[in-house]
Design a protein around this motif. Structure first.
Motif, short mmCIF file in Angstrom:
data_model
loop_
_atom_site.label_atom_id
_atom_site.label_comp_id
_atom_site.label_asym_id
_atom_site.label_seq_id
_atom_site.Cartn_x
_atom_site.Cartn_y
_atom_site.Cartn_z
N SER A 136 -27.96 26.41 6.58
CA SER A 136 -28.17 26.95 5.24
C SER A 136 -28.25 28.48 5.25
CB SER A 136 -29.45 26.35 4.65
OG SER A 136 -29.73 26.91 3.38
N SER A 137 -28.97 29.03 6.21
CA SER A 137 -29.08 30.49 6.33
C SER A 137 -27.74 31.11 6.67
CB SER A 137 -30.10 30.84 7.41
OG SER A 137 -30.16 32.23 7.63
N LYS A 138 -27.00 30.44 7.50
CA LYS A 138 -25.69 30.95 7.88
C LYS A 138 -24.75 30.97 6.68
CE LYS A 138 -21.90 29.96 11.06
NZ LYS A 138 -21.42 29.04 12.12
N ARG A 139 -24.77 29.90 5.90
CA ARG A 139 -23.90 29.87 4.72
C ARG A 139 -24.33 30.91 3.69
NH1 ARG A 139 -24.29 24.22 5.63
NH2 ARG A 139 -25.99 24.09 4.09
N ARG A 140 -25.64 31.11 3.53
CA ARG A 140 -26.10 32.13 2.60
C ARG A 140 -25.70 33.53 3.06
NH1 ARG A 140 -30.83 30.60 2.55
NH2 ARG A 140 -31.80 32.11 3.97
N PHE A 141 -25.81 33.78 4.36
CA PHE A 141 -25.42 35.09 4.91
C PHE A 141 -23.93 35.33 4.72
CE2 PHE A 141 -23.91 37.32 8.86
CZ PHE A 141 -24.27 38.59 8.46
N GLU A 142 -23.16 34.25 4.94
CA GLU A 142 -21.70 34.38 4.75
C GLU A 142 -21.37 34.65 3.29
OE1 GLU A 142 -17.66 31.72 5.67
OE2 GLU A 142 -19.66 30.83 5.88
N ARG A 143 -22.07 33.96 2.41
CA ARG A 143 -21.81 34.15 0.99
C ARG A 143 -22.19 35.56 0.53
NH1 ARG A 143 -24.77 30.43 -0.63
NH2 ARG A 143 -26.56 31.71 -1.32
N ASP A 144 -23.34 36.05 0.99
CA ASP A 144 -23.78 37.39 0.62
C ASP A 144 -22.83 38.46 1.16
OD1 ASP A 144 -25.89 36.28 -0.74
OD2 ASP A 144 -27.37 36.63 0.86
N CYS A 145 -22.32 38.23 2.34
CA CYS A 145 -21.37 39.20 2.92
C CYS A 145 -20.10 39.27 2.07
CB CYS A 145 -21.05 38.85 4.35
SG CYS A 145 -22.39 39.18 5.49
N LYS A 146 -19.60 38.13 1.67
CA LYS A 146 -18.40 38.10 0.86
C LYS A 146 -18.67 38.77 -0.50
CE LYS A 146 -16.34 33.99 2.93
NZ LYS A 146 -15.92 32.60 2.69
N GLU A 147 -19.83 38.54 -1.08
CA GLU A 147 -20.17 39.15 -2.36
C GLU A 147 -20.28 40.67 -2.22
OE1 GLU A 147 -20.45 37.90 -5.37
OE2 GLU A 147 -19.97 35.85 -4.72
N ALA A 148 -20.87 41.10 -1.12
CA ALA A 148 -20.99 42.54 -0.89
C ALA A 148 -19.62 43.18 -0.70
CB ALA A 148 -21.87 42.81 0.32
N ASP A 149 -18.74 42.51 -0.03
CA ASP A 149 -17.38 43.03 0.20
C ASP A 149 -16.63 43.11 -1.12
OD1 ASP A 149 -15.26 43.90 1.90
OD2 ASP A 149 -14.31 41.92 1.61
N ARG A 150 -16.74 42.14 -2.00
CA ARG A 150 -16.07 42.19 -3.28
C ARG A 150 -16.67 43.28 -4.17
NH1 ARG A 150 -16.08 36.43 -2.85
NH2 ARG A 150 -18.02 36.34 -4.10
N ALA A 151 -17.98 43.44 -4.09
CA ALA A 151 -18.61 44.50 -4.89
C ALA A 151 -18.15 45.89 -4.42
CB ALA A 151 -20.13 44.40 -4.80
N GLN A 152 -17.98 46.06 -3.12
CA GLN A 152 -17.52 47.34 -2.57
C GLN A 152 -16.08 47.59 -3.01
OE1 GLN A 152 -19.32 49.60 -0.98
NE2 GLN A 152 -17.56 51.00 -0.77
N GLN A 153 -15.24 46.61 -2.97
CA GLN A 153 -13.85 46.77 -3.39
C GLN A 153 -13.77 47.08 -4.90
OE1 GLN A 153 -11.77 43.19 -2.26
NE2 GLN A 153 -11.89 43.66 -0.05
N TYR A 154 -14.59 46.49 -5.69
CA TYR A 154 -14.62 46.74 -7.13
C TYR A 154 -15.06 48.18 -7.41
CZ TYR A 154 -15.80 46.21 -12.05
OH TYR A 154 -15.87 46.39 -13.43
N PHE A 155 -16.06 48.62 -6.65
CA PHE A 155 -16.52 50.02 -6.83
C PHE A 155 -15.42 51.00 -6.48
CE2 PHE A 155 -18.23 53.75 -4.52
CZ PHE A 155 -18.76 54.44 -5.57
N GLU A 156 -14.76 50.78 -5.38
CA GLU A 156 -13.69 51.70 -4.98
C GLU A 156 -12.56 51.68 -6.01
OE1 GLU A 156 -12.54 50.40 -1.12
OE2 GLU A 156 -14.32 51.22 -0.13
N LYS A 157 -12.29 50.55 -6.56
CA LYS A 157 -11.25 50.47 -7.59
C LYS A 157 -11.67 51.22 -8.84
CE LYS A 157 -8.64 47.06 -10.26
NZ LYS A 157 -8.45 45.62 -10.54
#
Length: 618
Positions: A136-157
């Protein structure tokens, strides 16, 4: 070699194996239990077998066990009874030392196994829970990483787009930073949970499971050892009774070696010795001389004493052939035969020849026929006492003085009776002495009891003593007479005999002597024979010779041939006509008469009866 390290991943197989071990132990317990049941059944059958062949008390079989071979057989039966007892011991020891012990141990083993595997399953559930938390912790960490990556790409855009306001760019930047922070937190949490899981997993596979599996291994090894010890006990229980069983078999061998054929042969002599001498030679009867032929018509034994008076009653022959003659058939005619009459034959046998006694009136018969006539003659009874004794013999009763036995056997029976009476007298005397002593104590110490209360008992015991002494004196007189110490029974002995045999008609000493010497089963010494015959002839010859025979109440015709082999019966030939002197009284026998001296019973179904109250005996 440890199950914890070698079989760390075989939890389910170990569970199955330990259950199989318990099943094997229960199977062994069942085997031993069935063995005990077999031992008990075998012991019971041996005891029943021994009991079946034990002699019955107060029976003829008990008398037969005086022989050494029978004593050895009785010892064998007793040893087999002890042998059966050892098999019962085997059953009892196996039950107490194996079955009960192992049954209790199986229950303890099941509880221990259940506890160990419960701890194992608990450890499994704990590690599985930790694994789920890690996932469960691993899946949450993976999900948060993906969300952070999308948020960074949106900011740069948004930052690269000149049409976007500065406020929107700032909002996108803040959102990206928040997502990055959440990813960092998830990463830290995942790392912490991962370290914790690794620690728990290490503990599980290197500490908890090995310990649990080690306990299960020790439990299984104890089960194996316990089963081996039970098998040793199983053998020892059998081994412990082997010496006793050996003693039982030694007892049987010893009993077999104690058999003495010479002693048994001597016992046979003592049991059946009559005390008589073999019969003398039969003298030649010369039928060429009318006088000798006339003498020989009466009895074969009268040929020795031509000058002696001829007697009409049967007694001892001079040649002493009467011990081999059957019991007095004339006495048996007074009562019907005991056995039921035979059924009539399917077809008559005209060729059958009657085997009844020959008429004494016939003349000029061969010597062999005369001898048969002598052997089957019906001697007359000389006195009422002989008549009564003959009736008692016919009915199966034994005379009180055992006069139906040969001298030697009679002496032994009388001696045995005297010994029994002396023991009873001694017992009563001891009881009388004890009562007398008790009465003296009561007289000296009245508080202990009333002396008068013992008078009745003392009188009763004294009367018993006197009665037994008179009885013993009576049997001693008979014993002395048999042994030759007394020539004949004394007046005192006869008076004593009358006290216990008051129903017998009074007789004189001569009648008693005749009773002792008649050939219907009573015996006396040879030297008094002639004097008895001389005295008895005038006194008692008329008692029965002068009696009129029973009148005929009709006639009968023989439907079938009947051979009267048994005592009291008479042979008839098909078609023969005879006189009826007594009707069938319900026992299936009819009493008939052929001539003045020939009468007896025939089956009622063998004759056709014509009753005529006016018919008289010719």
């Amino acid at each position: 070699m440890s199950w914890g390290t070698e079989l760390w991943d075989q939890f389910d197989n170990l569970e199955k194996h330990t259950q199989w071990g318990i099943d094997i132990l229960e199977k062994y317990i069942k085997f031993v239990k069935e063995r005990t049941e077999i031992e008990l059944s075998y012991a019971k059958q041996l005891r029943n077998l021994s009991k079946k062949y034990q002699p019955k008390k107060n029976s003829k079989e008990e008398e037969e066990y005086k022989y050494t071979s029978c004593k050895a057989f009785l010892s064998t039966l007793n040893e087999m009874n002890d042998y059966a007892g050892q098999h019962e011991v085997i059953s009892e020891n196996m039950t107490s030392q194996i079955i009960v012990d192992l049954a209790r141990y199986v229950q303890e083993l099941k509880q221990e196994r259940k506890s160990n595997f419960h701890d194992g399953r608990k450890a499994q559930q704990h590690i599985e829970t930790c694994w789920k938390q890690l996932e469960s912790s691993k899946r949450r960490f993976e999900r948060d990483c993906k969300e952070a990556d999308r948020a960074q790409q949106y900011f740069e855009k948004m930052d690269a787009d000149i049409n976007v306001t500065k406020a929107d760019v700032e909002k996108a930047r803040q959102q990206a930073q928040i997502r990055h922070q959440m990813a960092e937190d998830s990463k830290a949490d995942y790392s912490s949970i991962l370290q914790k899981f690794n620690h728990e997993q290490h503990e599980y596979y290197h500490t908890h499971i090995p310990n649990i599996f080690q306990k299960i291994q020790e439990m299984e090894e104890r089960r194996i050892v316990r089963m081996g010890e039970s098998m040793k006990t199983y053998a020892e229980v059998d081994r412990q009774v082997i010496p006793i069983i050996g003693k039982c078999l030694d007892g049987i061998v010893k009993a077999a070696e104690s058999i003495d054929q010479n002693n048994d042969s001597q016992l046979v002599i003592e049991a059946y010795k009559s005390g008589f001498e073999p019969p003398g030679d039969i003298e030649f009867e010369d039928y060429t001389q009318p006088m000798k032929r006339t003498v020989s018509d009466n009895s074969l034994s009268n040929s020795k004493g031509e000058g002696k008076p001829e007697l009409k009653f049967g007694g001892k022959s001079k040649g002493k052939l009467w011990p081999f003659i059957k019991k007095n058939k004339l006495v048996s005619l007074l009562t019907s035969p005991h056995q039921p009459p035979p059924p009539p034959p399917a077809s008559a046998s005209p060729s059958a020849v009657p085997n009844g006694p020959q008429s004494p009136k016939q003349q000029k018969e061969p010597l062999s026929h005369r001898f048969n006539e002598f052997m089957t003659s019906k001697p007359k009874i000389h006195c009422f006492r002989s008549l009564k004794r003959g009736l008692s013999l016919k009915l199966g009763a034994t005379p009180e003085d055992f006069s139906n036995l040969p001298p030697e056997q009679r002496r032994k029976k009388l001696q045995q009776k005297v010994d029994e009476l002396n023991k009873e007298i001694q017992k009563e005397v001891d009881q009388r002495d004890a009562i007398t002593k008790m009465k003296d104590v009561y007289l000296k110490n009245p508080q202990m009891g009333d002396p008068a209360s013992l008078d009745h008992k003392l009188t009763e015991v004294s009367q018993n003593v006197e009665k037994l002494r008179l009885e013993a004196q009576k049997f001693e007189a008979w014993l002395a007479e048999v042994e030759g110490r007394l020539p004949a029974r004394s007046e005192q002995a006869r008076r004593q005999s009358g006290m216990y045999d008051s129903q017998n008609p009074p007789t004189v000493n001569n009648c008693a002597q005749d009773r002792e010497s008649s050939p219907d089963g009573s015996y006396t010494e040879e030297q008094s024979q002639e004097s008895e015959v001389k005295v008895l002839a005038p006194d008692f010859d008329d008692d029965f010779d002068d009696e009129e025979p029973l009148p005929a109440i009709g006639t009968c015709k023989a439907l079938y041939t009947f051979e009267g082999h048994n005592e009291g019966t008479i042979s008839v030939v098909e078609g023969e006509t005879l006189f009826v002197i007594e009707e069938d009284r319900g026992d299936g026998w009819t009493r008939i008469r052929r001539s003045e001296d020939e009468e007896g019973y025939v089956p009622t179904s063998y004759v056709e009866v014509y009753l005529d109250k006016n018919t008289k005996d010719s």
